[in-house]
Design a protein around this motif. Structure first.
Motif, PDB file in Angstrom:
ATOM      1  N   HIS A 112       0.942  -1.265  -0.076  1.00 53.06           N
ATOM      2  CA  HIS A 112      -0.083   0.135  -0.003  1.00 53.06           C
ATOM      3  C   HIS A 112       1.012   1.231   0.155  1.00 53.06           C
ATOM      4  CE1 HIS A 112      -3.483   2.625   0.927  1.00 53.06           C
ATOM      5  NE2 HIS A 112      -2.881   3.092   1.957  1.00 53.06           N
ATOM      6  N   HIS A 150      -5.021  -0.636   6.307  1.00 54.61           N
ATOM      7  CA  HIS A 150      -5.028  -0.235   7.630  1.00 54.61           C
ATOM      8  C   HIS A 150      -5.884  -1.086   8.656  1.00 54.61           C
ATOM      9  CE1 HIS A 150      -2.705   3.134   6.723  1.00 54.61           C
ATOM     10  NE2 HIS A 150      -3.750   3.814   5.877  1.00 54.61           N
ATOM     11  N   HIS A 160      -8.915   2.394   1.573  1.00 47.75           N
ATOM     12  CA  HIS A 160      -8.727   2.260   2.896  1.00 47.75           C
ATOM     13  C   HIS A 160     -10.003   2.263   3.814  1.00 47.75           C
ATOM     14  CE1 HIS A 160      -5.870   5.590   1.031  1.00 47.75           C
ATOM     15  NE2 HIS A 160      -5.270   5.167   2.096  1.00 47.75           N
ATOM     16  N   ASP A 179       2.813   2.913   2.863  1.00 45.59           N
ATOM     17  CA  ASP A 179       1.834   3.994   2.895  1.00 45.59           C
ATOM     18  C   ASP A 179       2.739   5.017   2.125  1.00 45.59           C
ATOM     19  OD1 ASP A 179      -0.576   5.224   2.907  1.00 45.59           O
ATOM     20  OD2 ASP A 179      -0.922   4.815   4.929  1.00 45.59           O
ATOM     21  N   HIS A 214       1.027   5.699  -1.916  1.00 50.21           N
ATOM     22  CA  HIS A 214       0.506   6.467  -2.777  1.00 50.21           C
ATOM     23  C   HIS A 214       1.796   7.332  -3.457  1.00 50.21           C
ATOM     24  CE1 HIS A 214      -3.434   6.114  -0.688  1.00 50.21           C
ATOM     25  NE2 HIS A 214      -2.618   5.954   0.384  1.00 50.21           N
TER      26      HIS A 214
HETATM   27 ZN   LIG Z   1      -2.823   5.212   2.398  1.00 50.97          ZN
END
Ligand SMILES: [Zn+2]
Length: 453
Positions: free
Chosen positions: A67, A257, A220, A308, A69
């Motif tokens: 995961h 998460h 998420h 993340d 971005h």
């Molecule tokens: Zn995230």
């Protein structure tokens, strides 16, 4: 098949049925793994192939960053004093209104390099922006393909804070899927930034589109307590229950998460086959909470490890995330057995692959799988003395110990350096675009370069 190269190490952690092989080797041919076993056997079967490595060091499957971005690639190092919702509005939300496809491409190249140099060979990305009409998310595919990293991309659509017509978001989902279809190593999922961050019309239209197109989803879920409270105020349901109600869990889902989940939520996630991505460093920097990893796994939920994004970690150093995953569970549970080194490595490899539905191709060193693997050399301090290779990797290794990385059989890191691009070019190319993005987004208040000292 004749091997093109044989990779040898003092310990080969296959993460597959062969377990850990002492003085082992992996033979690569045609982009795949053609042999795994004791070095003597593999070398004898492939005598003509060049050999990388020797009887020291450690060889593992490439890590799966479950995961991140890449939309945050150019805005790290800001907003450490904010909780998730403040940070979303003041950091990534502002940047996301102005990011362009070229900024996305350049930022992705930079962060893909950082990931490779910490042993990542597959990244599951969610590109978040609201600069609608620019199709900025397509730049993530351009960057991944430039560098050669394997990936899964999605567009993390949200319209509550920055409204646009629903059709504009659906158009970008379609465009990103089309672009991924033409990519060599990049797959696609539909992104739902968060259930709470979407208006009901966008969420319902997104679910409908995913079902019709047969798309898997990246979202998420249950990241912070405020999310649960606001969802209950809005729907009298928490976000896991809302995702179930609206049909989002009818398709394969990987959810970042899964921290603020109760017994009922865990049951729903397990029943619907949802996979989780645990992001310990981001959870600590934003003070979001601690994922109940053991409870999720106990319910049969695959749990991978993610860095993340670069604005909430703020590095893309997967080795750091793996170590943090173990440490956070140990201290939270006050139990040193809460998450062990072998378990953390499984989460970062085969379990991450399983969470993405890619475990038939990657995640372990087995004949027939794609040749995604990492060799950690034994020349440095990190692996100078290896008594237990799993503990040594998780607690002692750093990117300085990464020597060679192959993705789909292609050597992208050789002897500790990027093999096909110059890191200095990636760094130099990213700086002007990072400055431009911060200026356009009016984020100078978060940058010390604009502040009097
Ligand atoms: Zn995230």
């Amino acid at each position: 098949m004749e091997a093109e190269v044989v990779v040898r190490g003092g310990h080969v952690l296959t993460m597959g049925p062969a377990g850990t092989i002492t003085d082992g080797a992996v033979a690569i041919g045609g982009g795949g793994i053609v042999a795994v076993g004791p070095a003597a056997e593999v070398l004898a079967a492939h005598p003509a192939a060049p050999v990388v490595g020797g009887d020291e060091g450690i060889v593992t499957p490439g890590f799966v960053n479950a995961h991140t971005h890449l939309s945050e690639a150019l805005v790290p190092g800001m907003g450490e004093d904010m909780t998730l919702f403040e940070w979303g509005a003041r950091v990534v939300g502002r940047a996301g209104m102005h990011i362009t496809r070229e900024m996305a491409r350049v930022g992705t190249r930079l962060k893909a390099a950082e990931m490779l140099l910490s042993g990542v060979t597959t990244v599951n990305d969610m590109f978040c922006h609201t600069n609608m009409g620019t199709f900025a998310s397509l730049g993530a595919i351009d960057g991944l393909e430039d560098i050669g990293l394997r990936g899964v991309v999605s567009f993390g659509a949200e319209d509550v804070l920055d409204p646009h017509p629903v059709a504009a978001f659906l158009e970008e989902h379609e465009a990103l899927a089309d672009h991924a279809a033409g990519a060599r190593l990049v797959g696609y999922r539909m992104g739902v930034g968060t259930v709470l961050g979407q208006t009901d019309p966008l969420l319902e239209a997104s679910v409908d589109l995913a079902r019709r197109r047969g798309w898997s989803v990246h979202t998420h879920l249950a990241e912070v307590r405020e999310e649960v409270v606001q969802a209950r105020l809005r729907w009298s349901r928490d976000t896991v229950e809302r995702a179930l109600d609206v049909g989002l869990l009818d398709v394969p889902v990987i959810a970042g998460h899964c921290i603020w989940v109760g017994r009922v939520d865990v049951g729903i996630l397990a029943d619907r086959g949802v996979a989780a991505a645990h992001n310990p460093v981001a959870n600590m920097i934003l003070a979001s909470g601690v994922c109940p990893v053991g409870e999720l796994q106990g319910a049969g939920i695959p749990v991978g490890i993610g860095t993340d994004g670069a604005a909430s970690n703020d590095s893309q150093n997967m080795l750091e995330a793996i170590k943090a995953a173990a440490l956070l569970q140990k201290v939270h549970r006050l139990d040193p057995r809460a998450l062990t080194a072998p378990e953390a490595l499984r989460m970062a490899t085969i379990e991450g692959a399983r969470a993405l539905g890619l475990d038939d191709r990657i995640g372990s060193l087995e004949v027939g799988k794609r040749a995604d693997l990492v060799r950690f050399h034994g020349r440095g301090i990190g692996l100078a003395t290896v008594h237990d290779p799993c503990q040594q990797l998780v607690y002692c290794a750093s990117p300085a110990d990464v020597s060679d990385v192959w993705v789909d059989g292609r050597a992208l890191v050789r002897d500790g350096a990027l093999a096909e691009v110059r890191l200095s070019d990636l760094v130099a190319g990213s700086r002007p675009l990072a400055d431009e993005l911060v200026t356009r987004a009016g984020m100078q208040d978060l940058s010390c370069r604009a502040r009097p000292s």
